[in-house]
Every structure is written in structure tokens, then in C-alpha cells.
Design a protein around this motif. Structure first.
Motif, PDB file in Angstrom:
ATOM      1  N   PHE A  15       0.853  -1.195   0.000  1.00  0.00           N
ATOM      2  CA  PHE A  15       0.000   0.000   0.000  1.00  0.00           C
ATOM      3  C   PHE A  15       0.883   1.238   0.000  1.00  0.00           C
ATOM      4  CE2 PHE A  15      -2.551  -3.264   2.010  1.00  0.00           C
ATOM      5  CZ  PHE A  15      -3.797  -3.087   1.437  1.00  0.00           C
ATOM      6  N   ARG A  16       0.379   2.302  -0.647  1.00  0.00           N
ATOM      7  CA  ARG A  16       1.064   3.596  -0.625  1.00  0.00           C
ATOM      8  C   ARG A  16       0.008   4.683  -0.467  1.00  0.00           C
ATOM      9  NH1 ARG A  16       2.762   8.111  -2.976  1.00  0.00           N
ATOM     10  NH2 ARG A  16       4.953   8.648  -2.829  1.00  0.00           N
ATOM     11  N   PHE A  17       0.281   5.618   0.460  1.00  0.00           N
ATOM     12  CA  PHE A  17      -0.658   6.706   0.720  1.00  0.00           C
ATOM     13  C   PHE A  17       0.086   8.022   0.799  1.00  0.00           C
ATOM     14  CE2 PHE A  17      -2.233   2.967   3.096  1.00  0.00           C
ATOM     15  CZ  PHE A  17      -3.362   2.705   2.332  1.00  0.00           C
ATOM     16  N   LYS A 151     -12.624   9.256  11.135  1.00  0.00           N
ATOM     17  CA  LYS A 151     -11.672  10.370  11.133  1.00  0.00           C
ATOM     18  C   LYS A 151     -10.289   9.946  10.650  1.00  0.00           C
ATOM     19  CE  LYS A 151     -13.766  13.096  14.789  1.00  0.00           C
ATOM     20  NZ  LYS A 151     -13.584  13.679  16.115  1.00  0.00           N
ATOM     21  N   ALA A 152      -9.686   8.962  11.353  1.00  0.00           N
ATOM     22  CA  ALA A 152      -8.294   8.625  11.059  1.00  0.00           C
ATOM     23  C   ALA A 152      -7.890   7.308  11.694  1.00  0.00           C
ATOM     24  CB  ALA A 152      -7.373   9.738  11.571  1.00  0.00           C
ATOM     25  N   MET A 153      -6.715   6.845  11.288  1.00  0.00           N
ATOM     26  CA  MET A 153      -6.037   5.721  11.927  1.00  0.00           C
ATOM     27  C   MET A 153      -4.771   6.267  12.563  1.00  0.00           C
ATOM     28  SD  MET A 153      -6.023   2.620   9.237  1.00  0.00           S
ATOM     29  CE  MET A 153      -7.494   2.250   8.316  1.00  0.00           C
ATOM     30  N   TYR A 154      -4.493   5.791  13.764  1.00  0.00           N
ATOM     31  CA  TYR A 154      -3.292   6.223  14.476  1.00  0.00           C
ATOM     32  C   TYR A 154      -2.428   4.998  14.725  1.00  0.00           C
ATOM     33  CZ  TYR A 154      -6.546  10.064  15.189  1.00  0.00           C
ATOM     34  OH  TYR A 154      -7.464  11.064  14.992  1.00  0.00           O
ATOM     35  N   ILE A 155      -1.231   5.010  14.160  1.00  0.00           N
ATOM     36  CA  ILE A 155      -0.308   3.891  14.314  1.00  0.00           C
ATOM     37  C   ILE A 155       0.656   4.256  15.438  1.00  0.00           C
ATOM     38  CG2 ILE A 155       1.400   2.423  13.178  1.00  0.00           C
ATOM     39  CD1 ILE A 155       0.062   3.228  10.486  1.00  0.00           C
ATOM     40  N   TYR A 156       0.381   3.718  16.625  1.00  0.00           N
ATOM     41  CA  TYR A 156       1.168   4.042  17.816  1.00  0.00           C
ATOM     42  C   TYR A 156       2.464   3.233  17.859  1.00  0.00           C
ATOM     43  CZ  TYR A 156      -2.289   6.907  20.257  1.00  0.00           C
ATOM     44  OH  TYR A 156      -3.135   7.917  20.634  1.00  0.00           O
ATOM     45  N   MET A 157       3.575   3.960  17.943  1.00  0.00           N
ATOM     46  CA  MET A 157       4.880   3.323  18.120  1.00  0.00           C
ATOM     47  C   MET A 157       5.242   3.294  19.606  1.00  0.00           C
ATOM     48  SD  MET A 157       5.188   2.651  15.023  1.00  0.00           S
ATOM     49  CE  MET A 157       6.731   1.775  15.090  1.00  0.00           C
ATOM     50  N   SER A 158       4.669   4.203  20.362  1.00  0.00           N
ATOM     51  CA  SER A 158       4.866   4.279  21.815  1.00  0.00           C
ATOM     52  C   SER A 158       3.673   5.028  22.384  1.00  0.00           C
ATOM     53  CB  SER A 158       6.166   5.027  22.146  1.00  0.00           C
ATOM     54  OG  SER A 158       6.028   6.405  21.849  1.00  0.00           O
ATOM     55  N   ASN A 159       3.669   5.212  23.695  1.00  0.00           N
ATOM     56  CA  ASN A 159       2.549   5.945  24.290  1.00  0.00           C
ATOM     57  C   ASN A 159       2.610   7.437  23.982  1.00  0.00           C
ATOM     58  OD1 ASN A 159       4.688   6.598  25.925  1.00  0.00           O
ATOM     59  ND2 ASN A 159       3.599   6.286  27.831  1.00  0.00           N
ATOM     60  N   ALA A 160       3.701   7.908  23.397  1.00  0.00           N
ATOM     61  CA  ALA A 160       3.859   9.340  23.123  1.00  0.00           C
ATOM     62  C   ALA A 160       4.018   9.656  21.632  1.00  0.00           C
ATOM     63  CB  ALA A 160       5.069   9.877  23.883  1.00  0.00           C
ATOM     64  N   MET A 161       3.999   8.621  20.760  1.00  0.00           N
ATOM     65  CA  MET A 161       4.256   8.872  19.344  1.00  0.00           C
ATOM     66  C   MET A 161       3.398   7.967  18.477  1.00  0.00           C
ATOM     67  SD  MET A 161       6.055   7.667  16.561  1.00  0.00           S
ATOM     68  CE  MET A 161       6.718   8.376  15.101  1.00  0.00           C
ATOM     69  N   ASN A 178      -9.343  -3.148   2.927  1.00  0.00           N
ATOM     70  CA  ASN A 178      -8.213  -4.034   2.613  1.00  0.00           C
ATOM     71  C   ASN A 178      -6.988  -3.682   3.439  1.00  0.00           C
ATOM     72  OD1 ASN A 178      -9.637  -5.548   0.729  1.00  0.00           O
ATOM     73  ND2 ASN A 178      -9.044  -4.223  -0.983  1.00  0.00           N
ATOM     74  N   PHE A 179      -6.771  -2.393   3.648  1.00  0.00           N
ATOM     75  CA  PHE A 179      -5.626  -1.958   4.446  1.00  0.00           C
ATOM     76  C   PHE A 179      -5.790  -2.381   5.915  1.00  0.00           C
ATOM     77  CE2 PHE A 179      -3.372   1.436   6.900  1.00  0.00           C
ATOM     78  CZ  PHE A 179      -2.087   1.050   6.554  1.00  0.00           C
ATOM     79  N   ILE A 180      -6.992  -2.228   6.449  1.00  0.00           N
ATOM     80  CA  ILE A 180      -7.247  -2.647   7.837  1.00  0.00           C
ATOM     81  C   ILE A 180      -7.023  -4.152   7.977  1.00  0.00           C
ATOM     82  CG2 ILE A 180      -9.052  -2.924   9.600  1.00  0.00           C
ATOM     83  CD1 ILE A 180     -10.185  -0.191   8.588  1.00  0.00           C
ATOM     84  N   LYS A 181      -7.500  -4.912   7.012  1.00  0.00           N
ATOM     85  CA  LYS A 181      -7.294  -6.369   7.026  1.00  0.00           C
ATOM     86  C   LYS A 181      -5.794  -6.696   6.987  1.00  0.00           C
ATOM     87  CE  LYS A 181      -8.587 -10.557   4.527  1.00  0.00           C
ATOM     88  NZ  LYS A 181      -9.283 -11.109   3.356  1.00  0.00           N
ATOM     89  N   PHE A 182      -5.058  -5.975   6.147  1.00  0.00           N
ATOM     90  CA  PHE A 182      -3.608  -6.137   6.052  1.00  0.00           C
ATOM     91  C   PHE A 182      -2.945  -5.861   7.407  1.00  0.00           C
ATOM     92  CE2 PHE A 182       0.469  -3.887   5.426  1.00  0.00           C
ATOM     93  CZ  PHE A 182       1.219  -4.876   4.795  1.00  0.00           C
ATOM     94  N   LEU A 183      -3.333  -4.732   8.046  1.00  0.00           N
ATOM     95  CA  LEU A 183      -2.736  -4.371   9.337  1.00  0.00           C
ATOM     96  C   LEU A 183      -3.073  -5.380  10.429  1.00  0.00           C
ATOM     97  CD1 LEU A 183      -3.129  -0.495   9.621  1.00  0.00           C
ATOM     98  CD2 LEU A 183      -1.042  -1.802   9.247  1.00  0.00           C
ATOM     99  N   LYS A 184      -4.292  -5.913  10.405  1.00  0.00           N
ATOM    100  CA  LYS A 184      -4.690  -6.891  11.418  1.00  0.00           C
ATOM    101  C   LYS A 184      -3.820  -8.137  11.372  1.00  0.00           C
ATOM    102  CE  LYS A 184      -9.451  -5.505  12.283  1.00  0.00           C
ATOM    103  NZ  LYS A 184     -10.877  -5.854  12.201  1.00  0.00           N
ATOM    104  N   GLY A 185      -3.248  -8.417  10.225  1.00  0.00           N
ATOM    105  CA  GLY A 185      -2.319  -9.537  10.103  1.00  0.00           C
ATOM    106  C   GLY A 185      -0.928  -9.206  10.610  1.00  0.00           C
TER     107      GLY A 185
END
Length: 193
Positions: A15-17, A151-161, A178-185
Motif C-alpha cells: 500500500f502507498r498513501f 476520522k483517522a487511523m493512528y499507528i502508535y509506536m509508543s505511548n507518546a508517538m 483491505n488496508f485494515i485487514k492487512f494491518l490486522k495480520g
């Protein structure tokens, strides 16, 4: 035909966004983080308990010092009412505080985000490219992905980022699904209303 040696990995981009964040997107993220995310909920709960404890401690101290006079009982009742009112206004206080903080950052030219970036998601990792940097992250480093309604998806790398992907970056509802399904994997995905 040439084949890659054992040290090289070929990864296909899944995927590319292209992402163009606005001040509102950043405000929405900060509000989500403070009010709905597991990280923010802990902070608000601790804040509410602290404020309640402090006000009740003051009321108890006044009652003990004045030997439970009628004044101290009225004061304690007022403190309990004030505590209840504060509990109601805490979310509004956080909203105003976050909004003012973002305005100050904007005025100072120190935004906490890059207004434009692109994300590429491959099988093993994803890459964010901004006008000034390029960052690759493994999915194993992702703590969680939070989907905030439409609204959005937030990809948390830590509790502050976290990386912010507004829903507007998806070409269609099908691409988003499709992207959500991809991420769930790849990592923990949570949906919030």
C-alpha cells in the motif's frame, strides 16, 4: 537471470498513501489520544483521582481543624459539589488546553507533525517519507493501531508517538477495508466509535 543473494530481501509494496495533515487532523489526534486512547484514559483517570483526592483532603482537613462545625460541614458539601462539577469540565479543560498548545506551536513554527508525507507499507515494514526525513518501522515495533471512527487511523509506536493516517488518504472504502485487514495480520488493531 540474476537472483538475489541470501543477504538481500525483496519486499513488494502493498500500500502507498500520500498524507496531507491539517491542523484539525492534528487536533483530532491529540483529542483522541487524551480522551479515548488507552494511554490518555490512564492520564485522565489519574488526573481525576488526584483532583478529587486533593479537594476531599482539603475538605476533611477543614472539618477536623474546626471540630466539625456547621461552617466546615457546609464547606465540605461545597467541595463535594465543586469536585462533581470539575469532573464534568475536565474533558473541556483538556480540549482547550490541547487547542491552545497547538496554536502556540503553530505560531512558533514548531509543529509536532509534518503537514505532508507519504507512507509505503510492505510485508515486513512501513516507511514514512517527509520533505526532510525518511523513517522505516518494523510492524513488530507497533504497539497498536487505533481507528477513530471515520476520522483517522493512528499507528502508535509508543505511548507518546503515533503516525496519523486521515481517512481522506484512502481512495475508497474498499481500499481502507483491505488496508485494515492487512494491518490486522501485522499488529494489534482497535476500533473506537
Amino acid at each position: 537471470s540474476a537472483s538475489p543473494n541470501n543477504n538481500e530481501r525483496i519486499t513488494a509494496m502493498e500500500f502507498r498513501f500520500d498524507v496531507n495533515l491539517t491542523e484539525k487532523d492534528f487536533l483530532d489526534f491529540n483529542m483522541f489520544h487524551a480522551m479515548k486512547s488507552p494511554y490518555g484514559k490512564k492520564g485522565i483517570k489519574a488526573f481525576r483521582i488526584s483532583i478529587t483526592g486533593l479537594l476531599l483532603l482539603i475538605a476533611a482537613t477543614v472539618m477536623f481543624v474546626s471540630d466539625f462545625s456547621s461552617f466546615s460541614l457546609i464547606y465540605a458539601a461545597i467541595m463535594i459539589v465543586v469536585t462533581a462539577i470539575l469532573q464534568f469540565f475536565i474533558p473541556r479543560f483538556f480540549f482547550s488546553s490541547i487547542k491552545n498548545s497547538i496554536k502556540r506551536m503553530h505560531k512558533a513554527g514548531t509543529l509536532g507533525y509534518s503537514p505532508s508525507s507519504s507512507f509505503e507499507f510492505s510485508d515486513e515494514s512501513f516507511t514514512e517519507t517527509t520533505p526532510t526525513s525518511k523513517t522505516e518501522q518494523k510492524y513488530s515495533a507497533v504497539q497498536r493501531v487505533c481507528i477513530d471512527g471515520d476520522k483517522a487511523m493512528y499507528i502508535y509506536m509508543s505511548n507518546a508517538m503515533a503516525y496519523v493516517l486521515p481517512m481522506s488518504c484512502f481512495a475508497s472504502v474498499e481500499e481502507r477495508a483491505n488496508f485494515i485487514k492487512f494491518l490486522k495480520g501485522k499488529c494489534l488493531v482497535e476500533t473506537y466509535a
